[in-house]
Design a protein around this motif. Structure first.
Motif, PDB file in Angstrom:
ATOM      1  N   LEU A  11     -27.551 -14.288 -13.726  1.00 32.27           N
ATOM      2  CA  LEU A  11     -29.230 -14.167 -13.929  1.00 32.27           C
ATOM      3  C   LEU A  11     -28.632 -12.850 -12.725  1.00 32.27           C
ATOM      4  O   LEU A  11     -29.863 -11.759 -13.229  1.00 32.27           O
ATOM      5  N   GLU A  12     -27.768 -12.734 -11.560  1.00 30.57           N
ATOM      6  CA  GLU A  12     -27.402 -11.385 -11.292  1.00 30.57           C
ATOM      7  C   GLU A  12     -27.735 -10.221 -12.346  1.00 30.57           C
ATOM      8  O   GLU A  12     -27.973  -9.016 -11.898  1.00 30.57           O
ATOM      9  N   ARG A  15     -30.460  -9.366 -14.185  1.00 28.64           N
ATOM     10  CA  ARG A  15     -32.204  -8.757 -12.414  1.00 28.64           C
ATOM     11  C   ARG A  15     -31.482  -7.365 -13.204  1.00 28.64           C
ATOM     12  O   ARG A  15     -32.464  -6.710 -12.318  1.00 28.64           O
ATOM     13  N   ARG A  16     -30.458  -7.035 -12.579  1.00 26.80           N
ATOM     14  CA  ARG A  16     -29.569  -5.533 -11.884  1.00 26.80           C
ATOM     15  C   ARG A  16     -29.708  -4.702 -12.816  1.00 26.80           C
ATOM     16  O   ARG A  16     -28.958  -3.586 -12.621  1.00 26.80           O
ATOM     17  N   ASP A  20     -35.708  -4.149 -19.533  1.00 27.29           N
ATOM     18  CA  ASP A  20     -37.343  -5.318 -20.494  1.00 27.29           C
ATOM     19  C   ASP A  20     -36.825  -4.564 -21.675  1.00 27.29           C
ATOM     20  O   ASP A  20     -36.534  -3.419 -22.226  1.00 27.29           O
ATOM     21  N   GLU A  72     -39.342 -19.080  -5.919  1.00 23.68           N
ATOM     22  CA  GLU A  72     -38.931 -18.101  -6.599  1.00 23.68           C
ATOM     23  C   GLU A  72     -40.742 -18.623  -8.478  1.00 23.68           C
ATOM     24  O   GLU A  72     -40.861 -17.746  -8.419  1.00 23.68           O
ATOM     25  N   TYR A  77     -42.877 -14.704  -8.203  1.00 29.19           N
ATOM     26  CA  TYR A  77     -41.417 -14.336  -8.065  1.00 29.19           C
ATOM     27  C   TYR A  77     -41.507 -12.602  -8.529  1.00 29.19           C
ATOM     28  O   TYR A  77     -41.144 -13.415 -10.375  1.00 29.19           O
ATOM     29  N   HIS A  78     -42.084 -11.967  -8.358  1.00 24.19           N
ATOM     30  CA  HIS A  78     -42.688 -10.245  -9.091  1.00 24.19           C
ATOM     31  C   HIS A  78     -43.349 -11.142 -10.113  1.00 24.19           C
ATOM     32  O   HIS A  78     -43.114 -10.034 -11.321  1.00 24.19           O
ATOM     33  N   LEU A  80     -43.119 -12.855 -12.766  1.00 24.47           N
ATOM     34  CA  LEU A  80     -42.106 -13.108 -13.636  1.00 24.47           C
ATOM     35  C   LEU A  80     -42.575 -14.909 -14.700  1.00 24.47           C
ATOM     36  O   LEU A  80     -42.711 -14.593 -15.624  1.00 24.47           O
ATOM     37  N   ARG A 111     -33.024 -18.471 -15.477  1.00 24.23           N
ATOM     38  CA  ARG A 111     -31.822 -17.534 -16.408  1.00 24.23           C
ATOM     39  C   ARG A 111     -33.143 -17.412 -17.607  1.00 24.23           C
ATOM     40  O   ARG A 111     -33.331 -16.412 -18.784  1.00 24.23           O
ATOM     41  N   GLU A 114     -35.929 -14.855 -17.199  1.00 21.77           N
ATOM     42  CA  GLU A 114     -34.931 -13.131 -17.656  1.00 21.77           C
ATOM     43  C   GLU A 114     -34.386 -13.223 -18.646  1.00 21.77           C
ATOM     44  O   GLU A 114     -34.604 -12.118 -19.368  1.00 21.77           O
ATOM     45  N   ARG A 117     -37.231 -12.399 -21.025  1.00 24.03           N
ATOM     46  CA  ARG A 117     -37.905 -10.399 -20.414  1.00 24.03           C
ATOM     47  C   ARG A 117     -37.490  -9.326 -21.146  1.00 24.03           C
ATOM     48  O   ARG A 117     -37.759  -8.152 -21.195  1.00 24.03           O
TER      49      ARG A 117
END
Length: 282
Positions: A11-12, A15-16, A20, A72, A77-78, A80, A111, A114, A117
């Motif tokens: 997940l980290e 996102r980091r 996209d 979230e 959250y954001h 998403l 997850r 993401e 995305r």
């Protein structure tokens, strides 16, 4: 992104580091919510190894991570999360309560969102799970993918072992792989494998006068879920796989083989497959 290997919580990492619509295909084999502890394969030399080892303890608790995760989702959250996804998790919270199963589904929802995305519009996604939570995970996948123009393509059953008796229940012998595409216009590269010569010798035992090898295939439809076509052909009335017009066309092309009992069977030519292989090799 070429030949990159990331070590850590996916997940980290997603996102980091992952942009996209930058990934063609994603396959995950996450914990299954099996409530089992798996063998540790790390040396636990440093703190990272100790944290990573916890991923092999497939038990879940309604803890701070689960509370933060559901917040979230519900607060979007954001931006998403789809409304369908928010409604689903809210409904599951009401039905399942705040426990281990909901904690697992919240973790997976974060997850999967993401992953959606980072997939390209033509991308595909495969999620490997087992019957412990597959029915819930498909709801999550539908809420994430289908609500945004994607589609459920198939449920692949992977037989892990031969039949056996589990105490007090049927044998647990398979896993499930869900296959989704991000859009209706997705990439699919057909894979062909050359037949082993022993297989050819065993099954393609017939040969036409022009040298083309073929195997005999069934034209009957008895027992097929989709039904068939009832009519008389060569003096035999039965349920056939194709309409009479198709049968006449096959017969005119020399594609039908008749047994000693006058039953029609289709010729499946070896060249039909080797031609495809040749095109791919070019």
């Amino acid at each position: 992104m070429v030949n990159q290997l990331y070590y850590g919580d996916n997940l980290e990492v997603l996102r980091r580091y992952i942009k996209d619509e930058s990934v063609d295909l994603c396959y995950i084999d996450p914990p299954f919510n099996s409530k089992r502890n798996y063998n540790q394969i790390y040396n636990n030399i440093g703190s990272e190894d100790k944290a990573q080892a916890q991923a092999f303890i497939d038990t879940w608790e309604w803890d701070d991570h689960a509370i933060h995760g559901i917040e979230e989702i519900i607060t979007n959250y954001h931006g998403l999360f789809t409304q369908q996804c928010i409604d689903l998790i809210t409904g599951l919270r009401n039905v399942l309560g705040k426990g281990s199963l909901l904690a697992y589904l919240v973790s997976m929802t974060l997850r999967i969102t993401e992953i959606h995305r980072v997939l390209k519009p033509t991308g595909s996604f495969y999620l490997h799970c087992d019957p412990n939570a597959s029915h819930y995970l498909k709801l999550v996948l539908d809420a994430v993918f289908c609500s945004q123009g994607g589609d459920f393509r198939n449920e692949i059953i992977w037989k892990r072992t031969s039949g056996h008796n589990d105490s007090g229940k049927y044998g647990n012998v398979h896993d499930v792989i869900f296959y989704y595409s991000k859009s209706l216009k997705y990439t699919w590269n057909q894979v062909y494998q050359k037949y082993d010569q022993n297989y050819i010798d065993k099954y393609y035992r017939y040969q036409d006068d022009d040298g083309r090898k073929w195997m005999s295939g069934d034209l009957g439809a008895a027992g097929l879920a989709g039904g068939g076509y009832q009519y008389e052909w060569n003096g035999i009335v039965k349920l056939w796989r194709c309409p009479k017009e198709t049968m006449e066309k096959l017969d005119s092309e020399g594609r039908i083989y008749y047994t000693r009992n006058r039953v029609a069977r289709i010729k499946r030519y070896l060249y039909q497959f080797t031609l495809k292989l040749h095109i791919i090799e070019i």
